[in-house]
Design a protein around this motif. Structure first.
Motif, mmCIF file in Angstrom:
data_model
loop_
_atom_site.group_PDB
_atom_site.id
_atom_site.type_symbol
_atom_site.label_atom_id
_atom_site.label_comp_id
_atom_site.label_asym_id
_atom_site.label_seq_id
_atom_site.Cartn_x
_atom_site.Cartn_y
_atom_site.Cartn_z
ATOM 1 N N ILE A 4 26.406 55.961 28.440
ATOM 2 C CA ILE A 4 25.559 54.808 28.152
ATOM 3 C C ILE A 4 26.404 53.543 28.169
ATOM 4 O O ILE A 4 27.439 53.477 27.514
ATOM 5 C CB ILE A 4 24.867 54.934 26.783
ATOM 6 C CG1 ILE A 4 24.054 56.210 26.712
ATOM 7 C CG2 ILE A 4 24.012 53.700 26.511
ATOM 8 C CD1 ILE A 4 22.765 56.179 27.462
ATOM 9 N N VAL A 19 21.904 51.147 30.446
ATOM 10 C CA VAL A 19 21.427 51.990 31.537
ATOM 11 C C VAL A 19 22.383 53.160 31.656
ATOM 12 O O VAL A 19 23.576 52.979 31.876
ATOM 13 C CB VAL A 19 21.388 51.199 32.862
ATOM 14 C CG1 VAL A 19 20.922 52.102 33.996
ATOM 15 C CG2 VAL A 19 20.480 49.998 32.736
ATOM 16 N N SER A 20 21.902 54.370 31.500
ATOM 17 C CA SER A 20 22.759 55.545 31.613
ATOM 18 C C SER A 20 23.017 55.857 33.073
ATOM 19 O O SER A 20 22.324 55.364 33.967
ATOM 20 C CB SER A 20 22.090 56.740 30.929
ATOM 21 O OG SER A 20 20.975 57.168 31.675
ATOM 22 N N THR A 21 24.026 56.694 33.307
ATOM 23 C CA THR A 21 24.345 57.082 34.681
ATOM 24 C C THR A 21 23.156 57.756 35.340
ATOM 25 O O THR A 21 22.834 57.496 36.503
ATOM 26 C CB THR A 21 25.547 58.052 34.676
ATOM 27 O OG1 THR A 21 26.665 57.403 34.050
ATOM 28 C CG2 THR A 21 25.924 58.453 36.086
ATOM 29 N N ALA A 22 22.488 58.639 34.597
ATOM 30 C CA ALA A 22 21.334 59.348 35.158
ATOM 31 C C ALA A 22 20.186 58.391 35.460
ATOM 32 O O ALA A 22 19.425 58.596 36.408
ATOM 33 C CB ALA A 22 20.869 60.430 34.189
ATOM 34 N N ASP A 23 20.062 57.336 34.663
ATOM 35 C CA ASP A 23 18.953 56.399 34.848
ATOM 36 C C ASP A 23 19.207 55.381 35.948
ATOM 37 O O ASP A 23 18.267 54.741 36.422
ATOM 38 C CB ASP A 23 18.676 55.645 33.547
ATOM 39 C CG ASP A 23 18.040 56.533 32.486
ATOM 40 O OD1 ASP A 23 17.506 57.585 32.874
ATOM 41 O OD2 ASP A 23 18.104 56.176 31.304
ATOM 42 N N THR A 24 20.458 55.215 36.360
ATOM 43 C CA THR A 24 20.769 54.208 37.364
ATOM 44 C C THR A 24 20.020 54.465 38.665
ATOM 45 O O THR A 24 19.462 53.540 39.262
ATOM 46 C CB THR A 24 22.290 54.177 37.628
ATOM 47 O OG1 THR A 24 22.968 53.824 36.423
ATOM 48 C CG2 THR A 24 22.616 53.151 38.703
ATOM 49 N N LEU A 26 17.226 56.046 39.010
ATOM 50 C CA LEU A 26 15.809 55.781 38.767
ATOM 51 C C LEU A 26 15.529 54.290 38.814
ATOM 52 O O LEU A 26 14.518 53.851 39.400
ATOM 53 C CB LEU A 26 15.403 56.355 37.402
ATOM 54 C CG LEU A 26 13.960 56.085 36.963
ATOM 55 C CD1 LEU A 26 12.975 56.706 37.947
ATOM 56 C CD2 LEU A 26 13.728 56.622 35.549
ATOM 57 N N VAL A 27 16.411 53.479 38.232
ATOM 58 C CA VAL A 27 16.241 52.029 38.255
ATOM 59 C C VAL A 27 16.277 51.513 39.691
ATOM 60 O O VAL A 27 15.474 50.668 40.088
ATOM 61 C CB VAL A 27 17.330 51.344 37.400
ATOM 62 C CG1 VAL A 27 17.291 49.833 37.590
ATOM 63 C CG2 VAL A 27 17.146 51.689 35.927
ATOM 64 N N ARG A 30 13.022 52.259 41.382
ATOM 65 C CA ARG A 30 11.979 51.332 40.947
ATOM 66 C C ARG A 30 12.127 49.973 41.628
ATOM 67 O O ARG A 30 11.132 49.356 42.033
ATOM 68 C CB ARG A 30 12.018 51.171 39.424
ATOM 69 C CG ARG A 30 11.527 52.393 38.673
ATOM 70 C CD ARG A 30 11.662 52.207 37.177
ATOM 71 N NE ARG A 30 11.155 53.356 36.448
ATOM 72 C CZ ARG A 30 11.329 53.546 35.145
ATOM 73 N NH1 ARG A 30 12.013 52.652 34.428
ATOM 74 N NH2 ARG A 30 10.850 54.612 34.551
ATOM 75 N N LEU A 176 15.110 44.493 36.290
ATOM 76 C CA LEU A 176 15.788 45.751 36.613
ATOM 77 C C LEU A 176 17.174 45.505 37.199
ATOM 78 O O LEU A 176 18.130 46.232 36.891
ATOM 79 C CB LEU A 176 14.936 46.557 37.597
ATOM 80 C CG LEU A 176 13.610 47.103 37.056
ATOM 81 C CD1 LEU A 176 12.752 47.666 38.192
ATOM 82 C CD2 LEU A 176 13.849 48.169 35.985
ATOM 83 N N ASP A 183 25.148 46.935 33.470
ATOM 84 C CA ASP A 183 25.758 48.261 33.472
ATOM 85 C C ASP A 183 27.041 48.265 34.297
ATOM 86 O O ASP A 183 28.064 48.801 33.873
ATOM 87 C CB ASP A 183 24.761 49.279 34.035
ATOM 88 C CG ASP A 183 25.308 50.693 34.017
ATOM 89 O OD1 ASP A 183 25.601 51.198 32.921
ATOM 90 O OD2 ASP A 183 25.460 51.287 35.099
#
Length: 199
Positions: A4, A19-24, A26-27, A30, A176, A183
């Motif tokens: 995080i 923004v977590s690594t896994a969420d990057t 996904l962002v 989007r 976003l 991050d």
């Protein structure tokens, strides 16, 4: 160390959120989805400027057949006037259509500018900011030029709606991108701290 991204201890800089690594990923998806929506709408609005005479004729017929003109007489009068004006102008002076051809081309060229943010949104965030300024500029243009050209007030609001609705996906994309930017900045700080120890 956690994946995080958080502000360094003692930092006074506030970011838009971790923004977590896994969420990057996904962002980024989007961002691309909202950008593609904006690009497609922009391109379609440009392409519709090519067959303007055909479209206005179809709109006049649709108003007459639907009976909508009886419910909205001001709109019916305006649509009929525009249809007659385009048919007369393009019929007598077809070179006038050349102006709307360039208008269509400009929309397509502007749409191409978003290829940069699609590939690297953080580096090309300036394109998003420029587009938001352009959306804001739609409002004074409609309010100033509309009365000068004899455009009814209700149609000026229709024109202004392009800027109002157009800025919504851009604001979402900008937020976003700011999350990704924050991050990346924090991760760069952490990576630098690992390589160059503090004295």
């Amino acid at each position: 160390m956690s994946d995080i991204a958080t502000a360094p201890t003692g930092s006074t800089t506030a970011g838009p959120g971790p923004v977590s690594t896994a969420d990057t990923a996904l962002v980024r998806r989007r961002i691309r989805r909202w950008l593609w929506l904006f690009i497609v709408c922009l391109a379609l609005s440009g392409l519709t400027a090519f067959p303007l005479q055909t479209e206005t004729a179809l709109l006049v017929r649709a108003m007459n057949r639907s009976g909508l003109g009886d419910a909205l007489p001001a709109l019916d009068a305006w649509v009929s006037r525009v249809g007659d004006g385009v048919a007369d102008g393009y019929g007598r002076h077809p070179f006038l259509a050349y102006g709307t051809d360039w208008l269509a081309f400009a929309h397509l060229v502007i749409a191409v500018a978003f290829w940069g943010p699609l590939r690297d949104p953080v580096r090309n965030v300036w394109v998003i900011r420029w587009a938001m300024i352009a959306c804001g500029g739609v409002i004074p243009l409609a309010l100033i030029c509309g009365p000068l050209r004899g455009i009814p007030l209700f149609w000026q609001f229709v024109d202004m709606s392009f800027g109002v609705f157009g800025v919504v996906p851009l604001l979402i994309v900008h937020r976003l991108i700011r999350a990704l930017e924050w991050d990346q900045a924090v991760r760069t700080h952490h990576d630098f701290a690992r390589v160059v120890p503090s004295p």
